[in-house]
Scaffold this motif. Structure first.
Motif, PDB file in Angstrom:
ATOM      1  N   ALA A 109       0.814  -1.215   0.000  1.00 21.04           N
ATOM      2  CA  ALA A 109       0.000   0.000   0.000  1.00 21.04           C
ATOM      3  C   ALA A 109       0.850   1.270   0.000  1.00 21.04           C
ATOM      4  O   ALA A 109       0.348   2.351  -0.294  1.00 21.04           O
ATOM      5  N   LEU A 110       2.129   1.143   0.325  1.00 15.68           N
ATOM      6  CA  LEU A 110       3.018   2.310   0.323  1.00 15.68           C
ATOM      7  C   LEU A 110       3.380   2.697  -1.103  1.00 15.68           C
ATOM      8  O   LEU A 110       3.467   1.836  -1.976  1.00 15.68           O
ATOM      9  N   PRO A 111       3.626   3.987  -1.344  1.00 12.34           N
ATOM     10  CA  PRO A 111       4.173   4.383  -2.647  1.00 12.34           C
ATOM     11  C   PRO A 111       5.506   3.662  -2.881  1.00 12.34           C
ATOM     12  O   PRO A 111       6.228   3.358  -1.926  1.00 12.34           O
ATOM     13  N   ASP A 112       5.830   3.392  -4.137  1.00 14.62           N
ATOM     14  CA  ASP A 112       7.023   2.602  -4.484  1.00 14.62           C
ATOM     15  C   ASP A 112       8.301   3.130  -3.846  1.00 14.62           C
ATOM     16  O   ASP A 112       9.096   2.360  -3.323  1.00 14.62           O
ATOM     17  N   ASP A 113       8.510   4.457  -3.894  1.00  9.69           N
ATOM     18  CA  ASP A 113       9.763   4.999  -3.376  1.00  9.69           C
ATOM     19  C   ASP A 113       9.875   4.811  -1.861  1.00  9.69           C
ATOM     20  O   ASP A 113      10.946   4.480  -1.340  1.00  9.69           O
ATOM     21  N   ARG A 114       8.773   4.957  -1.153  1.00 11.69           N
ATOM     22  CA  ARG A 114       8.801   4.768   0.311  1.00 11.69           C
ATOM     23  C   ARG A 114       8.978   3.298   0.664  1.00 11.69           C
ATOM     24  O   ARG A 114       9.700   2.956   1.602  1.00 11.69           O
ATOM     25  N   ARG A 115       8.294   2.416  -0.094  1.00 11.44           N
ATOM     26  CA  ARG A 115       8.443   0.978   0.161  1.00 11.44           C
ATOM     27  C   ARG A 115       9.888   0.553  -0.050  1.00 11.44           C
ATOM     28  O   ARG A 115      10.460  -0.165   0.763  1.00 11.44           O
ATOM     29  N   GLN A 116      10.512   1.015  -1.128  1.00 15.01           N
ATOM     30  CA  GLN A 116      11.890   0.637  -1.407  1.00 15.01           C
ATOM     31  C   GLN A 116      12.825   1.114  -0.289  1.00 15.01           C
ATOM     32  O   GLN A 116      13.656   0.350   0.196  1.00 15.01           O
ATOM     33  N   ALA A 117      12.674   2.358   0.146  1.00 12.18           N
ATOM     34  CA  ALA A 117      13.535   2.892   1.212  1.00 12.18           C
ATOM     35  C   ALA A 117      13.339   2.113   2.507  1.00 12.18           C
ATOM     36  O   ALA A 117      14.308   1.776   3.202  1.00 12.18           O
ATOM     37  N   PHE A 118      12.082   1.797   2.843  1.00 14.82           N
ATOM     38  CA  PHE A 118      11.785   1.059   4.070  1.00 14.82           C
ATOM     39  C   PHE A 118      12.369  -0.343   4.021  1.00 14.82           C
ATOM     40  O   PHE A 118      13.000  -0.800   4.972  1.00 14.82           O
ATOM     41  N   VAL A 119      12.172  -1.035   2.904  1.00 15.11           N
ATOM     42  CA  VAL A 119      12.670  -2.408   2.776  1.00 15.11           C
ATOM     43  C   VAL A 119      14.193  -2.437   2.857  1.00 15.11           C
ATOM     44  O   VAL A 119      14.776  -3.264   3.561  1.00 15.11           O
ATOM     45  N   LEU A 120      14.846  -1.528   2.144  1.00 12.47           N
ATOM     46  CA  LEU A 120      16.317  -1.524   2.139  1.00 12.47           C
ATOM     47  C   LEU A 120      16.889  -1.284   3.530  1.00 12.47           C
ATOM     48  O   LEU A 120      17.836  -1.954   3.938  1.00 12.47           O
ATOM     49  N   THR A 121      16.308  -0.334   4.264  1.00 16.09           N
ATOM     50  CA  THR A 121      16.897   0.028   5.562  1.00 16.09           C
ATOM     51  C   THR A 121      16.374  -0.810   6.716  1.00 16.09           C
ATOM     52  O   THR A 121      17.134  -1.183   7.602  1.00 16.09           O
ATOM     53  N   GLN A 122      15.072  -1.142   6.706  1.00 12.47           N
ATOM     54  CA  GLN A 122      14.483  -1.813   7.859  1.00 12.47           C
ATOM     55  C   GLN A 122      14.425  -3.331   7.724  1.00 12.47           C
ATOM     56  O   GLN A 122      14.444  -4.037   8.729  1.00 12.47           O
ATOM     57  N   LEU A 123      14.346  -3.854   6.510  1.00 12.92           N
ATOM     58  CA  LEU A 123      14.273  -5.303   6.329  1.00 12.92           C
ATOM     59  C   LEU A 123      15.597  -5.890   5.867  1.00 12.92           C
ATOM     60  O   LEU A 123      16.043  -6.900   6.385  1.00 12.92           O
ATOM     61  N   TYR A 178      21.599   4.020   5.802  1.00 11.74           N
ATOM     62  CA  TYR A 178      20.908   4.974   4.940  1.00 11.74           C
ATOM     63  C   TYR A 178      21.774   5.403   3.757  1.00 11.74           C
ATOM     64  O   TYR A 178      21.265   5.568   2.647  1.00 11.74           O
ATOM     65  N   ALA A 179      23.065   5.571   3.959  1.00  9.37           N
ATOM     66  CA  ALA A 179      23.943   6.002   2.869  1.00  9.37           C
ATOM     67  C   ALA A 179      23.981   4.963   1.753  1.00  9.37           C
ATOM     68  O   ALA A 179      23.947   5.303   0.568  1.00  9.37           O
ATOM     69  N   GLU A 180      24.042   3.690   2.116  1.00 10.32           N
ATOM     70  CA  GLU A 180      24.058   2.639   1.103  1.00 10.32           C
ATOM     71  C   GLU A 180      22.706   2.530   0.408  1.00 10.32           C
ATOM     72  O   GLU A 180      22.631   2.310  -0.806  1.00 10.32           O
ATOM     73  N   ALA A 181      21.620   2.678   1.164  1.00 13.59           N
ATOM     74  CA  ALA A 181      20.279   2.655   0.562  1.00 13.59           C
ATOM     75  C   ALA A 181      20.138   3.805  -0.435  1.00 13.59           C
ATOM     76  O   ALA A 181      19.522   3.641  -1.492  1.00 13.59           O
ATOM     77  N   ALA A 182      20.723   4.950  -0.112  1.00 12.97           N
ATOM     78  CA  ALA A 182      20.687   6.085  -1.031  1.00 12.97           C
ATOM     79  C   ALA A 182      21.434   5.751  -2.315  1.00 12.97           C
ATOM     80  O   ALA A 182      21.003   6.108  -3.412  1.00 12.97           O
ATOM     81  N   GLY A 183      22.555   5.031  -2.177  1.00 16.06           N
ATOM     82  CA  GLY A 183      23.309   4.621  -3.364  1.00 16.06           C
ATOM     83  C   GLY A 183      22.518   3.664  -4.238  1.00 16.06           C
ATOM     84  O   GLY A 183      22.518   3.788  -5.464  1.00 16.06           O
ATOM     85  N   VAL A 184      21.827   2.730  -3.616  1.00 20.53           N
ATOM     86  CA  VAL A 184      21.008   1.777  -4.374  1.00 20.53           C
ATOM     87  C   VAL A 184      19.844   2.501  -5.052  1.00 20.53           C
ATOM     88  O   VAL A 184      19.510   2.226  -6.202  1.00 20.53           O
ATOM     89  N   ASP A 212      19.678   5.676  -5.797  1.00 22.26           N
ATOM     90  CA  ASP A 212      20.142   6.787  -6.621  1.00 22.26           C
ATOM     91  C   ASP A 212      19.457   8.095  -6.232  1.00 22.26           C
ATOM     92  O   ASP A 212      18.886   8.804  -7.068  1.00 22.26           O
ATOM     93  N   CYS A 213      19.490   8.387  -4.910  1.00 23.19           N
ATOM     94  CA  CYS A 213      18.921   9.640  -4.411  1.00 23.19           C
ATOM     95  C   CYS A 213      19.712  10.063  -3.169  1.00 23.19           C
ATOM     96  O   CYS A 213      20.474   9.270  -2.622  1.00 23.19           O
ATOM     97  N   PRO A 214      19.543  11.299  -2.698  1.00 25.94           N
ATOM     98  CA  PRO A 214      20.277  11.758  -1.511  1.00 25.94           C
ATOM     99  C   PRO A 214      19.874  10.996  -0.236  1.00 25.94           C
ATOM    100  O   PRO A 214      18.751  10.494  -0.137  1.00 25.94           O
ATOM    101  N   VAL A 215      20.788  10.965   0.726  1.00 26.64           N
ATOM    102  CA  VAL A 215      20.530  10.281   1.998  1.00 26.64           C
ATOM    103  C   VAL A 215      19.321  10.890   2.712  1.00 26.64           C
ATOM    104  O   VAL A 215      18.494  10.174   3.273  1.00 26.64           O
ATOM    105  N   GLY A 216      19.218  12.206   2.671  1.00 27.96           N
ATOM    106  CA  GLY A 216      18.091  12.876   3.326  1.00 27.96           C
ATOM    107  C   GLY A 216      16.752  12.439   2.758  1.00 27.96           C
ATOM    108  O   GLY A 216      15.753  12.319   3.476  1.00 27.96           O
ATOM    109  N   THR A 217      16.724  12.175   1.462  1.00 32.79           N
ATOM    110  CA  THR A 217      15.489  11.706   0.821  1.00 32.79           C
ATOM    111  C   THR A 217      15.120  10.319   1.341  1.00 32.79           C
ATOM    112  O   THR A 217      13.946  10.037   1.617  1.00 32.79           O
ATOM    113  N   VAL A 218      16.128   9.451   1.487  1.00 24.89           N
ATOM    114  CA  VAL A 218      15.865   8.105   2.023  1.00 24.89           C
ATOM    115  C   VAL A 218      15.327   8.208   3.441  1.00 24.89           C
ATOM    116  O   VAL A 218      14.336   7.557   3.792  1.00 24.89           O
TER     117      VAL A 218
END
Length: 201
Positions: free
Chosen positions: A140-154, A159-165, A167-173
């Motif tokens: 139910a989450l928007p794609d970008d939020r789901r991706q950030a959540f899965v990468l960091t929480q699951l 956060y820096a590596e998730a940002a690299g995956v 392709d956006c700034p760390v603050g955005t993640v």
């Protein structure tokens, strides 16, 4: 009831070992290839599943990711961790798979394809219901939020590596994860209120 998923702090030396195995595998060391694949197989499978791959195709996408990675190892120079590099490849594999699937007609020999698919799923596994509930909430989450959540929480990426995956700034993640958490908490609270309401009535 779902248990909150907390981000785990990964051992930096483990990531360094995995990156060293990738560099050794680049030179043709079969033992290093085996160690590299074994160390990251679970993370890649979990990641492609939560990016939207159905359970049946998740293993195929995981294998495709490793085939792509092993074919590209000669270009890996270790500037980022091998985990980040591999998850970027996994992301591209999922995107390519979705594009390919959307361009092909879907065939079914039954009118009730969804019911047929549900009947083939095993439901007597421990935690199955919680896993389904979490997957539905994440969907139910928007794609970008789901991706950030899965990468960091699951998957447990920093956060820096998730940002690299992603392709956006760390603050955005960080922002996407915070918004995803807020939405998930609200939806869980709402579901618990709906469950408790008939009992109170």
């Amino acid at each position: 009831m779902l248990t909150p998923v907390l981000s785990s702090t990964r051992d930096t030396s483990k990531d360094e070992s995995i990156t060293a195995w990738a560099l050794a595998a680049r030179s043709g060391d079969p033992h290093a290839v085996d160690l590299f694949v074994r160390a990251l197989h679970r993370d890649v499978r979990r990641y492609v599943t939560f990016l939207g791959a159905d359970p049946q195709s998740a293993e195929d996408l995981t294998q495709d990711t490793f085939l792509r990675a092993l074919g590209s190892l000669h270009r890996f120079e270790g500037r980022s961790s091998a985990r980040t590099w591999l998850l970027s490849i996994a992301r591209r594999a999922v995107i390519d798979s979705i594009r390919y699937s959307s361009s092909r007609p879907r065939l079914s020999d039954t009118d009730d394809w969804q019911g047929a698919a549900e009947r083939t799923q095993s439901r007597d596994l421990p935690g199955f219901d919680d896993g389904v509930a979490l997957a539905e909430l994440l969907d139910a989450l928007p794609d970008d939020r789901r991706q950030a959540f899965v990468l960091t929480q699951l998957v447990g990426l920093p956060y820096a590596e998730a940002a690299g995956v992603s392709d956006c700034p760390v603050g955005t993640v960080r922002s996407r994860v915070a918004r995803a958490r807020t939405s998930l908490i609200e939806w869980l609270d709402e579901a618990e209120r709906r469950t408790a309401a008939p009992v109170a009535a």
